[in-house]
Design a protein around this motif. Structure first.
Motif, short mmCIF file in Angstrom:
data_model
loop_
_atom_site.label_atom_id
_atom_site.label_comp_id
_atom_site.label_asym_id
_atom_site.label_seq_id
_atom_site.Cartn_x
_atom_site.Cartn_y
_atom_site.Cartn_z
N TYR A 70 26.40 -45.60 66.82
CA TYR A 70 26.77 -44.64 67.87
C TYR A 70 26.39 -45.25 69.22
O TYR A 70 25.23 -45.56 69.47
N PHE A 71 27.40 -45.40 70.07
CA PHE A 71 27.20 -46.09 71.35
C PHE A 71 27.24 -45.09 72.50
O PHE A 71 28.22 -44.36 72.67
N TYR A 72 26.15 -45.04 73.28
CA TYR A 72 26.05 -44.16 74.46
C TYR A 72 26.02 -45.02 75.71
O TYR A 72 25.40 -46.08 75.74
N GLN A 73 26.68 -44.50 76.75
CA GLN A 73 26.67 -45.21 78.03
C GLN A 73 26.35 -44.24 79.15
O GLN A 73 26.70 -43.06 79.10
N MET A 74 25.64 -44.76 80.17
CA MET A 74 25.25 -43.94 81.30
C MET A 74 26.48 -43.56 82.13
O MET A 74 27.29 -44.43 82.48
N VAL A 75 26.64 -42.27 82.43
CA VAL A 75 27.76 -41.79 83.24
C VAL A 75 27.22 -40.83 84.30
O VAL A 75 26.14 -40.27 84.16
N ARG A 76 28.00 -40.66 85.36
CA ARG A 76 27.63 -39.72 86.40
C ARG A 76 28.17 -38.34 86.05
O ARG A 76 29.34 -38.18 85.72
N LYS A 102 23.92 -38.66 83.02
CA LYS A 102 24.01 -38.31 81.61
C LYS A 102 24.31 -39.57 80.80
O LYS A 102 24.82 -40.56 81.31
N PHE A 103 23.97 -39.52 79.52
CA PHE A 103 24.35 -40.58 78.59
C PHE A 103 25.35 -39.98 77.61
O PHE A 103 25.05 -39.03 76.90
N LYS A 104 26.55 -40.56 77.60
CA LYS A 104 27.65 -40.02 76.81
C LYS A 104 27.95 -40.91 75.62
O LYS A 104 28.01 -42.14 75.74
N ASN A 105 28.14 -40.29 74.46
CA ASN A 105 28.56 -41.02 73.27
C ASN A 105 30.04 -41.36 73.42
O ASN A 105 30.90 -40.53 73.24
N ASP A 164 21.31 -49.46 80.78
CA ASP A 164 22.16 -48.28 80.95
C ASP A 164 22.88 -47.88 79.67
O ASP A 164 23.85 -47.13 79.71
N ILE A 165 22.43 -48.40 78.52
CA ILE A 165 23.08 -48.02 77.26
C ILE A 165 22.02 -47.57 76.25
O ILE A 165 20.85 -47.96 76.33
N VAL A 166 22.47 -46.76 75.31
CA VAL A 166 21.65 -46.35 74.16
C VAL A 166 22.48 -46.60 72.92
O VAL A 166 23.66 -46.22 72.87
N LEU A 167 21.89 -47.23 71.93
CA LEU A 167 22.58 -47.54 70.69
C LEU A 167 21.78 -46.96 69.52
O LEU A 167 20.58 -47.24 69.40
N HIS A 168 22.44 -46.17 68.71
CA HIS A 168 21.80 -45.58 67.53
C HIS A 168 22.48 -46.13 66.28
O HIS A 168 23.68 -45.98 66.11
N ILE A 169 21.70 -46.81 65.44
CA ILE A 169 22.21 -47.37 64.20
C ILE A 169 21.56 -46.62 63.03
O ILE A 169 20.34 -46.53 62.96
N GLU A 170 22.39 -46.12 62.15
CA GLU A 170 21.93 -45.28 61.04
C GLU A 170 22.41 -45.89 59.73
O GLU A 170 23.56 -46.32 59.60
N GLN A 171 21.51 -45.95 58.76
CA GLN A 171 21.88 -46.45 57.43
C GLN A 171 21.93 -45.29 56.46
O GLN A 171 20.92 -44.67 56.13
N LYS A 172 23.14 -45.00 55.97
CA LYS A 172 23.35 -43.92 55.02
C LYS A 172 23.31 -44.48 53.59
O LYS A 172 23.27 -45.69 53.40
N PRO A 173 23.33 -43.61 52.58
CA PRO A 173 23.36 -44.09 51.20
C PRO A 173 24.59 -44.97 50.94
O PRO A 173 25.59 -44.93 51.66
N TYR A 179 26.37 -61.00 61.32
CA TYR A 179 26.46 -61.81 62.54
C TYR A 179 27.77 -62.58 62.68
O TYR A 179 27.89 -63.43 63.57
N ARG A 180 28.75 -62.29 61.86
CA ARG A 180 30.02 -63.02 61.96
C ARG A 180 30.97 -62.38 62.98
O ARG A 180 31.94 -63.01 63.40
N CYS A 181 30.71 -61.16 63.34
CA CYS A 181 31.50 -60.48 64.38
C CYS A 181 30.55 -60.06 65.50
O CYS A 181 29.55 -59.40 65.25
N CYS A 182 30.86 -60.45 66.72
CA CYS A 182 30.01 -60.15 67.88
C CYS A 182 30.82 -59.38 68.91
O CYS A 182 31.93 -59.76 69.26
N MET A 183 30.23 -58.26 69.39
CA MET A 183 30.87 -57.44 70.41
C MET A 183 29.97 -57.30 71.62
O MET A 183 28.75 -57.29 71.50
N SER A 184 30.58 -57.18 72.77
CA SER A 184 29.84 -56.94 74.00
C SER A 184 29.61 -55.45 74.17
O SER A 184 30.50 -54.63 73.92
N SER A 185 28.40 -55.09 74.60
CA SER A 185 28.09 -53.69 74.86
C SER A 185 28.14 -53.36 76.35
O SER A 185 27.75 -52.27 76.77
N ILE A 186 28.60 -54.30 77.15
CA ILE A 186 28.61 -54.08 78.60
C ILE A 186 29.77 -53.18 79.01
O ILE A 186 29.60 -52.25 79.80
N ALA A 187 30.94 -53.43 78.47
CA ALA A 187 32.11 -52.61 78.83
C ALA A 187 32.05 -51.26 78.13
O ALA A 187 31.40 -51.09 77.09
#
Length: 577
Positions: free
Chosen positions: A542-548, A87-90, A526-535, A112-120
């Motif tokens: 929204y960050f999803y990661q593969m889980v068992r 499964k992919f969990k948010n 093993d990740i899914v990232l959804h970026i949404e631009q609202k008004p 680009y002034r703040c950078c985060m890792s999506s691995i953990a």
């Protein structure tokens, strides 16, 4: 990695391994390759023929070869991603008032002034640059990776870095892990540079200015402006200045709307729908007045300074004094033009509004229309269908409509070696089981009422394809399909076999999907990232990661259901689920 919204894919091209410098230089005949495969054993590695050993290495025949290990790992990961129990969990979400970008395992905030890792599983900040003035804002960025088979002077060049362009015309190379400045180059003071792009991925970088405009005083004095754009071209890692040139009306004409350098070609587009291609190499060889190295003293137009240092910057050393030889010219609606396939073909839309949504696939060699080369889905929709060459280098074509995805291939025609035929490889159809487009309805009293209009093909109440992309390392097509259910829209991300189009996995996205907002979806291993631009420039991530999916995890998650944890890291608040 999948993406939408034009974010560049900055990884090695599919089929090019990162481990071997011989993969592009040493060839092997099919017969010898087959015989070597059948003889492959532990004793085979004792052969001392250097050419044979290098040839085997180029094709990944060593059992411990890094390319073989990588492909094996990606094959295992693909099976894990697509199996039913995965499964992919948010796991977290966050918000921002500035655009959010993703590139190769890193999520960028605050321009680009703040950078985060999506691995953990939990967000981990790699670096946070200090606040800056508006003039120091980062306008654009490109991820740089170590080239294959190159010996580099600086040890830092072997690690990933980020090339950033600032609002006050500085080109900086930052460490992708720490944000430290590794190199800095001042561009110029007489124009405003704004865009970074690749000519050749991970080899040649192009910096383009905004359209050059005269100051207000000069415009009031009715002074004519002839220079439209400036382009600065660099070879990367190590960073080397190739040249800077101007795009002038006197050379290229009055109706120029845009310009780019890509795949060794200078591409100029015009307001009348015309697209012209020139050889950038020929332009560079013919019109370069003098070569300059970064950091060297230069005497240019009566001014003396250091190349790439403030305030001198870069000299405009490529002076185009005459119209360069034209490679190719075509007219297309809205300047839409693509090249790909094998042999080379191009896709255009005839330059008339009545042909919008009609695509012509023609041979680049002689402009001949391919057999079945006119592709028209005849969509009745608010958003048009789109078409592009498949990024997997197979030469195929992907044509996407509201409820249909066609993967097309260039096929040889029997007894005609000069023309190709466009044939369907496979088709993916949206799940529209209920016929909501029925033109006749029956009321409670039994009276039949005929509708005076038909629903659009992309009507929100029907499942509609919104994003289609390709994950090269797992060889999967990723498809986002959306259905509007009342006030809320629901989306799911489907993984299809890239070879046959078979549906292998479907992932529901838990957040509501508003079809009127801009969306980007990234699928990377093993990740899914959804970026949404609202008004009001509100960006959600929204960050999803593969889980068992196991009974234990289900029981554990049921105990914590409904609990949300808020955590502040740096200056950003994250919401955990």
């Amino acid at each position: 990695m999948g993406t939408a919204g034009g974010t560049p894919r900055l990884l090695a091209e599919p089929g090019i391994r990162r481990n071997s410098s011989f993969s592009q230089e040493i060839k092997m005949s099919p017969d010898s390759a087959a015989s070597s495969t059948t003889r492959l054993s532990s004793s085979a590695f004792k052969v001392h023929n250097v050419c044979r050993l290098l040839t085997r290495r180029a094709h990944g025949f060593y059992t411990k070869d890094a390319g073989v290990a990588h492909r094996k790992n990606m094959g295992i990961l693909r099976k894990l991603v697509c199996q039913e129990s995965t499964k992919f969990k948010n796991v977290w979400t966050t918000h921002s008032t500035s655009p959010i970008a993703y590139e190769h395992g890193r999520i960028y905030f605050d321009n680009y002034r703040c950078c985060m890792s999506s691995i953990a599983r939990e967000p981990r900040i790699l670096y946070q640059l200090p606040p800056c003035s508006k003039s120091e804002k980062i306008e654009d960025a490109l991820l740089l990776e170590c080239p294959l088979g190159e010996v580099l002077l600086n040890p830092s060049d072997y690690k990933s870095s980020l090339a950033v362009l600032t609002a006050h015309n500085w080109l900086l190379r930052l460490s992708a892990n720490t944000g430290d400045i590794l190199e800095k180059v001042y561009l110029t003071s007489y124009c405003k540079f704004r865009y970074l792009s690749w000519d050749t991925s991970q080899e040649i970088m192009v910096i383009k200015s905004a359209q050059h405009k005269l100051p207000a005083a000069a415009q009031q004095a009715d002074i004519q402006q002839s220079v439209l754009f400036f382009l600065a071209v660099f070879r990367v890692l190590p960073l080397k200045f190739i040249g800077m040139l101007e795009i002038n009306k006197k050379i290229f004409g009055n109706n120029v709307t845009d310009v780019a350098v890509s795949h060794g070609m200078l591409i100029v587009t015009y307001s009348v729908g015309l697209v012209k291609l020139y050889s950038f190499q020929s332009i560079s060889e013919q019109f370069t007045e003098e070569q300059f190295d970064l950091g060297c003293e230069c005497n240019w137009n009566g001014k003396v300074g250091i190349v790439g240092k403030y305030p001198f910057g870069l000299p405009c050393n490529i002076k185009i004094t005459d119209t360069p030889p034209l490679l190719f010219e075509v007219s297309s609606l809205e300047n839409a033009f693509q090249i790909g396939g094998y042999p080379w073909h191009y896709i255009i839309t005839p330059n008339k509004k009545k042909h919008k949504g009609v695509f012509h696939i023609c041979a680049l060699k002689d402009n001949a229309l391919a057999k079945n080369g006119i592709q028209d889905m005849k969509c009745c929709s608010l958003e048009p269908d789109w078409i592009y060459f498949h990024p997997d280098t197979s030469g195929r074509i992907i044509h996407v409509g509201p409820n249909l995805i066609k993967v097309l291939k260039l096929k040889e025609i029997k007894n005609n070696k000069y023309q190709r035929e466009i044939a369907e490889d496979f088709v993916i159809v949206a799940n529209r089981q209920n016929n909501v487009n029925n033109s006749v309805t029956v009321t409670a009293s039994g009276r039949m009422v005929k509708k005076r209009f038909n629903l659009l093909d992309d009507d929100p109440e029907q499942e509609t394809f919104k994003i289609v992309d390709y994950e090269d390392e797992l060889d999967l097509l990723s498809v986002v399909a959306v259905t509007q259910l009342g006030a809320d829209g629901k989306a799911h991300l489907d993984f299809h076999c890239n070879e046959h189009g078979i549906l292998l996995k479907s992932i529901p996205l838990v957040e509501s999907w508003d079809v009127t907002y801009n969306h980007e979806v990234y699928f990377d291993r093993d990740i899914v990232l959804h970026i949404e631009q609202k008004p009001n420039r509100i960006f959600c991530c929204y960050f999803y990661q593969m889980v068992r999916d196991s009974a234990e995890e289900d029981e554990h998650s049921s105990l914590e259901k409904g609990e949300r944890v808020f955590c502040k890291k740096g200056e950003r608040i994250f919401e955990y689920f």
